[in-house]
Every structure is written in C-alpha cells, then in structure tokens.
Design a protein around this motif. Structure first.
Motif, mmCIF file in Angstrom:
data_model
loop_
_atom_site.group_PDB
_atom_site.id
_atom_site.type_symbol
_atom_site.label_atom_id
_atom_site.label_comp_id
_atom_site.label_asym_id
_atom_site.label_seq_id
_atom_site.Cartn_x
_atom_site.Cartn_y
_atom_site.Cartn_z
ATOM 1 N N SER A 7 0.847 -1.187 0.000
ATOM 2 C CA SER A 7 0.000 0.000 0.000
ATOM 3 C C SER A 7 0.879 1.232 0.000
ATOM 4 N N ASP A 8 0.396 2.239 -0.664
ATOM 5 C CA ASP A 8 1.108 3.508 -0.750
ATOM 6 C C ASP A 8 0.656 4.386 0.406
ATOM 7 N N ALA A 9 1.615 4.866 1.179
ATOM 8 C CA ALA A 9 1.281 5.675 2.356
ATOM 9 C C ALA A 9 0.613 6.990 1.945
ATOM 10 N N LYS A 10 1.104 7.592 0.875
ATOM 11 C CA LYS A 10 0.485 8.837 0.413
ATOM 12 C C LYS A 10 -0.943 8.600 -0.070
ATOM 13 N N LEU A 11 -1.155 7.470 -0.743
ATOM 14 C CA LEU A 11 -2.493 7.161 -1.217
ATOM 15 C C LEU A 11 -3.450 6.911 -0.066
ATOM 16 N N VAL A 12 -2.954 6.241 0.981
ATOM 17 C CA VAL A 12 -3.801 5.980 2.151
ATOM 18 C C VAL A 12 -4.160 7.277 2.861
ATOM 19 N N GLU A 13 -3.200 8.176 3.014
ATOM 20 C CA GLU A 13 -3.488 9.459 3.664
ATOM 21 C C GLU A 13 -4.469 10.281 2.822
ATOM 22 N N HIS A 14 -4.312 10.224 1.512
ATOM 23 C CA HIS A 14 -5.247 10.945 0.639
ATOM 24 C C HIS A 14 -6.637 10.341 0.739
ATOM 25 N N ALA A 15 -6.735 9.009 0.846
ATOM 26 C CA ALA A 15 -8.042 8.360 0.987
ATOM 27 C C ALA A 15 -8.687 8.716 2.327
ATOM 28 N N LYS A 16 -7.890 8.851 3.384
ATOM 29 C CA LYS A 16 -8.446 9.258 4.687
ATOM 30 C C LYS A 16 -9.044 10.660 4.608
ATOM 31 N N ARG A 17 -8.319 11.581 3.983
ATOM 32 C CA ARG A 17 -8.856 12.940 3.839
ATOM 33 C C ARG A 17 -10.106 12.940 2.962
ATOM 34 N N LEU A 18 -10.088 12.111 1.923
ATOM 35 C CA LEU A 18 -11.268 12.041 1.051
ATOM 36 C C LEU A 18 -12.477 11.483 1.778
ATOM 37 N N ALA A 19 -12.253 10.519 2.705
ATOM 38 C CA ALA A 19 -13.369 9.955 3.471
ATOM 39 C C ALA A 19 -13.972 10.981 4.426
ATOM 40 N N VAL A 20 -13.123 11.848 4.968
ATOM 41 C CA VAL A 20 -13.627 12.870 5.893
ATOM 42 C C VAL A 20 -14.339 13.987 5.138
ATOM 43 N N GLN A 21 -13.806 14.374 3.984
ATOM 44 C CA GLN A 21 -14.350 15.496 3.225
ATOM 45 C C GLN A 21 -15.294 15.053 2.093
ATOM 46 N N ALA A 22 -15.723 13.827 2.122
ATOM 47 C CA ALA A 22 -16.557 13.307 1.027
ATOM 48 C C ALA A 22 -17.883 14.056 0.952
ATOM 49 N N GLN A 23 -18.256 14.454 -0.269
ATOM 50 C CA GLN A 23 -19.512 15.166 -0.497
ATOM 51 C C GLN A 23 -20.581 14.279 -1.129
ATOM 52 N N SER A 24 -20.225 13.067 -1.479
ATOM 53 C CA SER A 24 -21.178 12.152 -2.106
ATOM 54 C C SER A 24 -20.867 10.728 -1.664
ATOM 55 N N VAL A 25 -21.823 9.861 -1.918
ATOM 56 C CA VAL A 25 -21.640 8.451 -1.570
ATOM 57 C C VAL A 25 -20.539 7.828 -2.418
ATOM 58 N N GLU A 26 -20.422 8.274 -3.654
ATOM 59 C CA GLU A 26 -19.394 7.729 -4.539
ATOM 60 C C GLU A 26 -17.995 8.057 -4.035
ATOM 61 N N ASP A 27 -17.771 9.295 -3.557
ATOM 62 C CA ASP A 27 -16.455 9.664 -3.019
ATOM 63 C C ASP A 27 -16.127 8.848 -1.764
ATOM 64 N N LEU A 28 -17.119 8.664 -0.900
ATOM 65 C CA LEU A 28 -16.887 7.875 0.308
ATOM 66 C C LEU A 28 -16.597 6.418 -0.041
ATOM 67 N N ARG A 29 -17.291 5.889 -1.007
ATOM 68 C CA ARG A 29 -17.070 4.503 -1.407
ATOM 69 C C ARG A 29 -15.682 4.316 -2.024
ATOM 70 N N CYS A 30 -15.237 5.313 -2.807
ATOM 71 C CA CYS A 30 -13.898 5.222 -3.383
ATOM 72 C C CYS A 30 -12.821 5.267 -2.302
ATOM 73 N N ALA A 31 -13.043 6.113 -1.313
ATOM 74 C CA ALA A 31 -12.070 6.177 -0.216
ATOM 75 C C ALA A 31 -12.032 4.864 0.564
ATOM 76 N N GLN A 32 -13.194 4.276 0.822
ATOM 77 C CA GLN A 32 -13.238 3.004 1.535
ATOM 78 C C GLN A 32 -12.631 1.871 0.714
ATOM 79 N N ALA A 33 -12.724 1.952 -0.626
ATOM 80 C CA ALA A 33 -12.117 0.928 -1.469
ATOM 81 C C ALA A 33 -10.603 0.910 -1.335
ATOM 82 N N VAL A 34 -10.021 2.027 -0.941
ATOM 83 C CA VAL A 34 -8.576 2.088 -0.703
ATOM 84 C C VAL A 34 -8.239 1.732 0.742
ATOM 85 N N LEU A 35 -9.067 2.169 1.687
ATOM 86 C CA LEU A 35 -8.735 2.002 3.110
ATOM 87 C C LEU A 35 -8.962 0.575 3.596
ATOM 88 N N LEU A 36 -9.991 -0.079 3.141
ATOM 89 C CA LEU A 36 -10.263 -1.437 3.635
ATOM 90 C C LEU A 36 -9.129 -2.412 3.299
#
Length: 202
Positions: A7-36
C-alpha cells in the motif's frame, strides 16, 4: 501463494482525507475501497461485498483515488458522451441544416440521398441507423414517415383511384336499396361487374 499486499502511504493518507471530506456516496465509497484493503487487509472480493459493489468496481474506485492524487486538476472520465463521434455537434448541425429546411418547407425527405451525402462527407459507408440517430440527436425530432403526399388535392386523389371504395364488400348498404346499375370501373367486363348480377350469368 499470493504475493503480499503493498500500500502507498500517500495514497492511504489521501483516501483518509477524502473519506472525511466526502460530499457524495461515490467519493466515500472510493475512499473506503482504498482504506479497507490497506488498513484491514481485505481482499478485493471482501471489499466489494462490504461496499455492495462488484470486484471490478473496486479497482476502478482505487484508480480514481490514485488519479486524484497524481493529477488533481484532471477531470474524472465519464461513461457517457460521444466516444465514437465522427463529427462534432456543430458540424452535424451545419450538415443537416439544408435537409432540415427542405423538410420544414413541406418537401419529402428521403433517407437514401441523405445517407449517400453523409457517407461521402465521412469517406466511408454508413448504415440507416446512423442517419436516424444523427437526425434525432442533432435536429431534435424523431423520424416520422410522411403522412400524406405533398401538394396532393382531393380531386387528384379521386382521379387516381381505379377501384370504388365499396369494392369487395356487399353491394347493398344496410339502409339503402340495391344499386340499379354497376358503377363504371375501367378494366372490368360484364362477368366481373360490381353491383347487380350480370344478365349473362342467368
């Protein structure tokens, strides 16, 4: 033996920020697809089952998050659009404008010349469905068959008929009497007279 998951540490940190700042279900789902997979070690099948999406969609969501990290100014590609268009919308409008004016003036629009002109413009043969779709999308009206012959009058229609309206039906109406003489129909002899029985038949 499966290879260890990296896993890429930068990608994981970017996915964490995206999960917190998600404005739609699609953005949250994409972030979870990286974090899980990165934090819990879930496989693609397990991640897809947890998110309620397909296995291939998990990979697309991860690629979307990775693309946002590497190219933030690039827009996400959409599934729709004119992917195989041979001409732009403006070029199609300019090409169909003379044909649309001819149809608006009451003229009869025939598909064959329009198809030949479009094939000559593109430099390759086209099918009728391409012409119909181009007309519907560009002109904004579905292709309707001509309901009547242009510049036709009632007298012209009557003169063109060779068979009376009641041909093939019972010669006597429900309330009217039997006809006194058969109607004048060109091409019919006494054996095929329409109306009263012929005297030659006895």
């Amino acid at each position: 033996m499966a290879r260890p998951r990296s896993s890429d540490a930068k990608l994981v940190e970017h996915a964490k920020r995206l999960a917190v700042q998600a404005q739609s279900v699609e953005d949250l789902r994409c972030a979870q697809a990286v974090l899980l997979p990165a934090l819990l070690g879930a496989t693609l099948e397990q991640t897809a089952a947890a998110l309620g999406i397909g296995r291939a969609t998990v990979g697309r969501c991860q690629a979307k998050v990775r693309r946002r990290l590497t190219h933030p100014a690039q827009l996400d590609p959409s599934w729709g659009g004119r992917r195989r268009a041979a001409m732009s919308v403006q070029e199609e409008r300019e090409f169909l404008e003379p044909w649309a004016e001819s149809a608006a003036d009451g003229g009869m629009l025939i598909v064959a010349p329009l198809r030949a002109a479009l094939a000559q413009r593109l430099g390759r043969p086209v099918t009728h469905s391409v012409v119909y779709r181009c007309w519907r999308v560009t002109v904004g009206a579905r292709w309707h068959p001509t309901p009547d012959i242009p510049r036709a009058t009632r007298s012209r229609r009557s003169s063109g008929k060779k068979t009376p309206r009641c041909a093939g039906c019972h010669p006597r109406s429900r309330r009217g009497p039997w006809p006194t003489s058969p109607p004048d129909v060109p091409g019919r002899g006494p054996l095929r007279a329409h109306g009263a029985h012929s005297p030659m038949l006895g």
